[in-house]
Design a protein around this motif. Structure first.
Motif, mmCIF file in Angstrom:
data_model
loop_
_atom_site.group_PDB
_atom_site.id
_atom_site.type_symbol
_atom_site.label_atom_id
_atom_site.label_comp_id
_atom_site.label_asym_id
_atom_site.label_seq_id
_atom_site.Cartn_x
_atom_site.Cartn_y
_atom_site.Cartn_z
ATOM 1 N N SER A 18 18.563 -57.354 -2.994
ATOM 2 C CA SER A 18 17.166 -57.063 -2.685
ATOM 3 C C SER A 18 16.567 -56.067 -3.669
ATOM 4 C CB SER A 18 17.025 -56.531 -1.257
ATOM 5 O OG SER A 18 17.700 -55.299 -1.117
ATOM 6 N N LEU A 19 15.250 -56.187 -3.821
ATOM 7 C CA LEU A 19 14.469 -55.245 -4.624
ATOM 8 C C LEU A 19 13.407 -54.638 -3.731
ATOM 9 C CD1 LEU A 19 13.752 -57.235 -7.925
ATOM 10 C CD2 LEU A 19 15.429 -55.434 -7.584
ATOM 11 N N LEU A 20 13.248 -53.350 -3.812
ATOM 12 C CA LEU A 20 12.213 -52.650 -3.054
ATOM 13 C C LEU A 20 11.368 -51.858 -4.041
ATOM 14 C CD1 LEU A 20 11.054 -51.892 -0.249
ATOM 15 C CD2 LEU A 20 12.595 -49.917 -0.276
ATOM 16 N N VAL A 21 10.108 -52.246 -4.172
ATOM 17 C CA VAL A 21 9.188 -51.562 -5.081
ATOM 18 C C VAL A 21 8.318 -50.619 -4.263
ATOM 19 C CG1 VAL A 21 7.315 -51.850 -6.743
ATOM 20 C CG2 VAL A 21 9.176 -53.500 -6.668
ATOM 21 N N ILE A 22 8.364 -49.337 -4.591
ATOM 22 C CA ILE A 22 7.619 -48.321 -3.852
ATOM 23 C C ILE A 22 6.601 -47.693 -4.789
ATOM 24 C CG2 ILE A 22 7.775 -46.283 -2.381
ATOM 25 C CD1 ILE A 22 10.749 -46.892 -2.050
ATOM 26 N N GLY A 23 5.380 -48.199 -4.726
ATOM 27 C CA GLY A 23 4.247 -47.663 -5.457
ATOM 28 C C GLY A 23 4.567 -47.060 -6.793
ATOM 29 N N SER A 24 4.238 -45.801 -6.945
ATOM 30 C CA SER A 24 4.460 -45.105 -8.213
ATOM 31 C C SER A 24 5.813 -44.400 -8.250
ATOM 32 C CB SER A 24 3.347 -44.080 -8.437
ATOM 33 O OG SER A 24 3.323 -43.141 -7.380
ATOM 34 N N GLY A 32 9.214 -45.903 -7.724
ATOM 35 C CA GLY A 32 10.236 -46.609 -8.474
ATOM 36 C C GLY A 32 10.677 -47.891 -7.804
ATOM 37 N N ILE A 33 11.780 -48.452 -8.302
ATOM 38 C CA ILE A 33 12.336 -49.710 -7.822
ATOM 39 C C ILE A 33 13.769 -49.472 -7.358
ATOM 40 C CG2 ILE A 33 12.956 -52.081 -8.452
ATOM 41 C CD1 ILE A 33 10.828 -51.969 -10.613
ATOM 42 N N MET A 54 9.823 -45.247 -11.665
ATOM 43 C CA MET A 54 8.776 -46.078 -12.224
ATOM 44 C C MET A 54 8.405 -45.653 -13.646
ATOM 45 S SD MET A 54 7.311 -48.782 -11.323
ATOM 46 C CE MET A 54 7.498 -48.769 -9.547
ATOM 47 N N GLY A 55 8.555 -44.361 -13.948
ATOM 48 C CA GLY A 55 8.243 -43.895 -15.291
ATOM 49 C C GLY A 55 9.191 -44.449 -16.340
ATOM 50 N N GLN A 56 10.380 -44.921 -15.915
ATOM 51 C CA GLN A 56 11.344 -45.491 -16.848
ATOM 52 C C GLN A 56 11.093 -46.968 -17.118
ATOM 53 O OE1 GLN A 56 14.905 -44.154 -14.457
ATOM 54 N NE2 GLN A 56 15.605 -43.522 -16.479
ATOM 55 N N VAL A 57 10.303 -47.609 -16.260
ATOM 56 C CA VAL A 57 10.097 -49.055 -16.364
ATOM 57 C C VAL A 57 9.042 -49.361 -17.416
ATOM 58 C CG1 VAL A 57 9.427 -51.149 -15.136
ATOM 59 C CG2 VAL A 57 10.763 -49.395 -13.966
ATOM 60 N N LYS A 58 9.424 -50.137 -18.413
ATOM 61 C CA LYS A 58 8.478 -50.564 -19.441
ATOM 62 C C LYS A 58 7.864 -51.912 -19.089
ATOM 63 C CE LYS A 58 8.211 -51.741 -24.382
ATOM 64 N NZ LYS A 58 7.005 -50.919 -24.616
ATOM 65 N N ASP A 59 8.669 -52.813 -18.552
ATOM 66 C CA ASP A 59 8.187 -54.153 -18.233
ATOM 67 C C ASP A 59 9.195 -54.849 -17.331
ATOM 68 O OD1 ASP A 59 6.566 -56.335 -18.194
ATOM 69 O OD2 ASP A 59 6.613 -56.725 -20.341
ATOM 70 N N LEU A 119 15.548 -62.607 -13.871
ATOM 71 C CA LEU A 119 14.677 -61.444 -14.027
ATOM 72 C C LEU A 119 15.410 -60.291 -14.688
ATOM 73 C CD1 LEU A 119 12.894 -61.320 -10.555
ATOM 74 C CD2 LEU A 119 11.959 -62.138 -12.713
ATOM 75 N N CYS A 120 14.676 -59.537 -15.487
ATOM 76 C CA CYS A 120 15.212 -58.332 -16.125
ATOM 77 C C CYS A 120 14.168 -57.228 -16.072
ATOM 78 C CB CYS A 120 15.573 -58.581 -17.591
ATOM 79 S SG CYS A 120 16.934 -59.723 -17.852
ATOM 80 N N ILE A 121 14.638 -56.004 -15.968
ATOM 81 C CA ILE A 121 13.770 -54.829 -16.086
ATOM 82 C C ILE A 121 14.052 -54.165 -17.421
ATOM 83 C CG2 ILE A 121 13.199 -52.558 -15.145
ATOM 84 C CD1 ILE A 121 13.909 -53.553 -12.403
ATOM 85 N N LEU A 122 13.013 -53.941 -18.205
ATOM 86 C CA LEU A 122 13.150 -53.247 -19.481
ATOM 87 C C LEU A 122 12.856 -51.768 -19.261
ATOM 88 C CD1 LEU A 122 11.291 -55.735 -21.881
ATOM 89 C CD2 LEU A 122 13.672 -55.767 -21.105
ATOM 90 N N LEU A 123 13.784 -50.917 -19.653
ATOM 91 C CA LEU A 123 13.633 -49.474 -19.493
ATOM 92 C C LEU A 123 13.132 -48.855 -20.789
ATOM 93 C CD1 LEU A 123 16.838 -48.544 -17.463
ATOM 94 C CD2 LEU A 123 14.601 -49.312 -16.641
ATOM 95 N N ARG A 124 12.235 -47.893 -20.656
ATOM 96 C CA ARG A 124 11.669 -47.230 -21.828
ATOM 97 C C ARG A 124 12.710 -46.393 -22.550
ATOM 98 N NH1 ARG A 124 6.106 -47.434 -21.582
ATOM 99 N NH2 ARG A 124 5.222 -47.899 -19.514
ATOM 100 N N ASP A 125 12.555 -46.328 -23.842
ATOM 101 C CA ASP A 125 13.370 -45.439 -24.658
ATOM 102 C C ASP A 125 12.692 -44.073 -24.678
ATOM 103 O OD1 ASP A 125 14.844 -44.084 -26.533
ATOM 104 O OD2 ASP A 125 14.946 -45.750 -27.950
#
Length: 210
Positions: A89-95, A97-98, A116-121, A137-143
């Motif tokens: 499961s995935l739980l997305v909570i506003g600003s 995170g996931i 959420m600040g780490q999520v790029k796309d 599905l993939c989550i891209l994390l910011r560098d």
């Protein structure tokens, strides 16, 4: 509000896809696989014990039976506690995170939280597996050192691949952090993977690899 649909995963296993919106800023997606069947468990256990009894009849060594019982119990514990996943499961909570959660057949849960600040796309990756194309599905994390770069790619639903590109797009659309209903497709290609990203804005396509 909850919505549930049934599909077959990329490996042919029946799965149930459930989308639930707890509030305007909290959404959950769960993929549930088939429960452990008592019939298949009993068949595997019986096969191991019959083989052990055959070895015992030949060698007349009682340690064979003891070893078979011990190996069966240990193997069952490992399978239920570390291998057999009933739900992801995935739980997305506003600003905030996931939250990514995997629930095992033994009741154990493994949880990972991504700020959420780490999520790029959030992207849909295309891969070839056993002579067929699958999407996941993939989550891209910011560098942290390069805001435009990607530090890590986190694949989602690794054990229960949600089938079909249209279903994957529906999932990404459901988890869009904005409330915009219109989405476009941005396709980027390199020599290692094809990635489809559902984002706001105009669609653009980069040249394919040579």
């Amino acid at each position: 509000m909850a919505e549930e649909r049934r599909f077959r995963s990329a490996s042919g296993v029946p799965i149930a896809l459930r989308c639930r919106q707890h509030s305007a800023s909290c959404r959950e997606l769960a993929v549930r696989g088939p429960r452990l069947q008592l019939r298949s468990l009993s068949a595997a256990t019986s096969a191991v014990w019959l083989a052990a009894y055959g070895l015992f009849a030949i060698s007349e060594n009682s340690m064979v039976l003891s070893a078979a019982i011990f190996i069966t119990l240990i193997g069952l514990i490992i399978y239920l506690h570390f291998v057999k996943i009933d739900q992801e499961s995935l739980l997305v909570i506003g600003s905030l995170g996931i939250q990514v959660t995997s629930s095992y057949a033994s009741g154990k849960e493994s949880t990972t939280f991504i700020e959420m600040g780490q999520v790029k796309d959030v992207v849909i990756n295309e891969a070839i597996h056993m002579q067929k194309v699958i999407y996941y599905l993939c989550i891209l994390l910011r560098d942290p050192e390069d805001p435009q770069g990607v530090s890590e790619v986190v694949p989602l639903f690794q054990h229960m691949l949600v089938p079909g590109l249209l279903v994957q797009k529906r999932v990404v659309q459901f988890f869009s952090l904005s409330e915009v209903e219109a989405f476009s497709t941005r396709v980027t290609r390199d020599c290692r993977m094809d990635t489809i990203s559902i984002r706001e804005g105009l669609a653009s396509r980069s040249p394919a690899c040579t």
